[in-house]
Scaffold this motif. Sequence first.
Motif, PDB file in Angstrom:
ATOM      1  N   ARG A 213       0.909  -1.265  -0.120  1.00 47.07           N
ATOM      2  CA  ARG A 213       0.015   0.081   0.130  1.00 47.07           C
ATOM      3  C   ARG A 213       0.877   1.361   0.020  1.00 47.07           C
ATOM      4  N   GLY A 214       2.183   1.044  -0.193  1.00 47.18           N
ATOM      5  CA  GLY A 214       3.002   2.206  -0.093  1.00 47.18           C
ATOM      6  C   GLY A 214       3.871   2.636   1.208  1.00 47.18           C
ATOM      7  N   ARG A 215       4.769   3.357   0.953  1.00 42.99           N
ATOM      8  CA  ARG A 215       5.496   3.872   2.293  1.00 42.99           C
ATOM      9  C   ARG A 215       4.605   4.309   3.139  1.00 42.99           C
ATOM     10  N   SER A 216       3.899   5.486   2.956  1.00 40.82           N
ATOM     11  CA  SER A 216       2.767   6.075   4.098  1.00 40.82           C
ATOM     12  C   SER A 216       2.240   5.131   4.800  1.00 40.82           C
ATOM     13  N   ALA A 217       1.578   4.088   4.158  1.00 37.03           N
ATOM     14  CA  ALA A 217       0.709   3.148   4.758  1.00 37.03           C
ATOM     15  C   ALA A 217       1.784   2.157   5.604  1.00 37.03           C
ATOM     16  N   ALA A 218       3.014   2.135   5.200  1.00 37.24           N
ATOM     17  CA  ALA A 218       3.953   0.992   6.133  1.00 37.24           C
ATOM     18  C   ALA A 218       4.610   1.974   7.207  1.00 37.24           C
ATOM     19  N   ILE A 219       4.660   3.283   6.975  1.00 37.52           N
ATOM     20  CA  ILE A 219       5.093   4.145   8.142  1.00 37.52           C
ATOM     21  C   ILE A 219       3.808   4.328   8.996  1.00 37.52           C
ATOM     22  N   ASN A 220       2.503   4.369   8.796  1.00 33.95           N
ATOM     23  CA  ASN A 220       1.388   4.648   9.742  1.00 33.95           C
ATOM     24  C   ASN A 220       1.370   3.100  10.383  1.00 33.95           C
ATOM     25  N   ALA A 221       1.585   2.156   9.881  1.00 40.62           N
ATOM     26  CA  ALA A 221       1.376   0.780  10.509  1.00 40.62           C
ATOM     27  C   ALA A 221       2.470   0.691  11.555  1.00 40.62           C
ATOM     28  N   GLY A 222       3.779   1.078  11.205  1.00 44.23           N
ATOM     29  CA  GLY A 222       4.717   1.068  12.213  1.00 44.23           C
ATOM     30  C   GLY A 222       4.546   2.026  13.443  1.00 44.23           C
ATOM     31  N   LEU A 223       3.921   3.350  13.031  1.00 42.23           N
ATOM     32  CA  LEU A 223       3.610   4.090  13.998  1.00 42.23           C
ATOM     33  C   LEU A 223       2.618   3.580  15.016  1.00 42.23           C
ATOM     34  N   ALA A 224       1.448   2.927  14.624  1.00 40.82           N
ATOM     35  CA  ALA A 224       0.330   2.435  15.538  1.00 40.82           C
ATOM     36  C   ALA A 224       1.010   1.159  16.243  1.00 40.82           C
ATOM     37  N   ALA A 225       2.131   0.474  15.664  1.00 41.86           N
ATOM     38  CA  ALA A 225       2.563  -0.404  16.446  1.00 41.86           C
ATOM     39  C   ALA A 225       3.631  -0.017  17.515  1.00 41.86           C
ATOM     40  N   ALA A 226       4.269   1.298  17.364  1.00 39.18           N
ATOM     41  CA  ALA A 226       5.335   1.659  18.241  1.00 39.18           C
ATOM     42  C   ALA A 226       5.099   1.635  19.580  1.00 39.18           C
ATOM     43  N   SER A 227       5.905   1.154  20.562  1.00 42.14           N
ATOM     44  CA  SER A 227       5.677   1.285  21.956  1.00 42.14           C
ATOM     45  C   SER A 227       6.252   2.489  22.537  1.00 42.14           C
ATOM     46  N   HIS A 228       6.955   3.338  21.956  1.00 38.57           N
ATOM     47  CA  HIS A 228       7.464   4.488  22.526  1.00 38.57           C
ATOM     48  C   HIS A 228       6.967   5.907  21.781  1.00 38.57           C
ATOM     49  N   ASP A 229       7.160   6.898  22.486  1.00 41.12           N
ATOM     50  CA  ASP A 229       6.666   8.231  21.645  1.00 41.12           C
ATOM     51  C   ASP A 229       7.536   8.629  20.705  1.00 41.12           C
ATOM     52  N   ALA A 230       8.925   8.522  20.958  1.00 40.82           N
ATOM     53  CA  ALA A 230      10.053   9.037  19.896  1.00 40.82           C
ATOM     54  C   ALA A 230      10.208   7.891  18.914  1.00 40.82           C
TER      55      ALA A 230
END
Length: 175
Positions: free
Chosen positions: A12-29
Amino acid sequence: EPTRVIRLDRQRGRSAAINAGLAAASHDAVLIMNDDIYAAPDMVMRLMNEFSAQKRPKLGLKSRIMWDPDVPLTMTMKWMEGVHKPPAPILLSKTFILEHGGYDENFTRSEDTELQLRLTQHGLEVLRLESAVGFQHNKFTIHTLVEREFMGGMSSVFLHAKFPQYMPQVEEIEI
């Protein structure tokens, strides 16, 4: 923490991949960087230390990018050193990004620029931390540069449609 692999159901592209990573990230930074850049051993630590010391959730910290010393410089790469810089990794607050919609998945190019323009409207300040270094691992030829610039120009049309007040600054070139 252990590394986790996140797989999307389809490309689905780079933006979707980053959004998935953001949703899964356990830290704020969160550190967002392209796959053709690798960090010097202390880059992440330097960015994190500065981000923690600043205590400003609307701060974006970029690293300095250099050519990978193992990749032979082409004439194009030498020219790019003074004119075009590759996209630098940026450390941002996950909360700040998600509060303002995350990455726009309609953008397949210039997605970092789109995000930064949108976050700037909400107080984002971007600083470059010169002591935090990343290395660009791609070899650029005139062909790859022309293709990149062409696609960037096409993306600028969409950026301008979304941000009519935004006009990229073009420096006067002496001939």
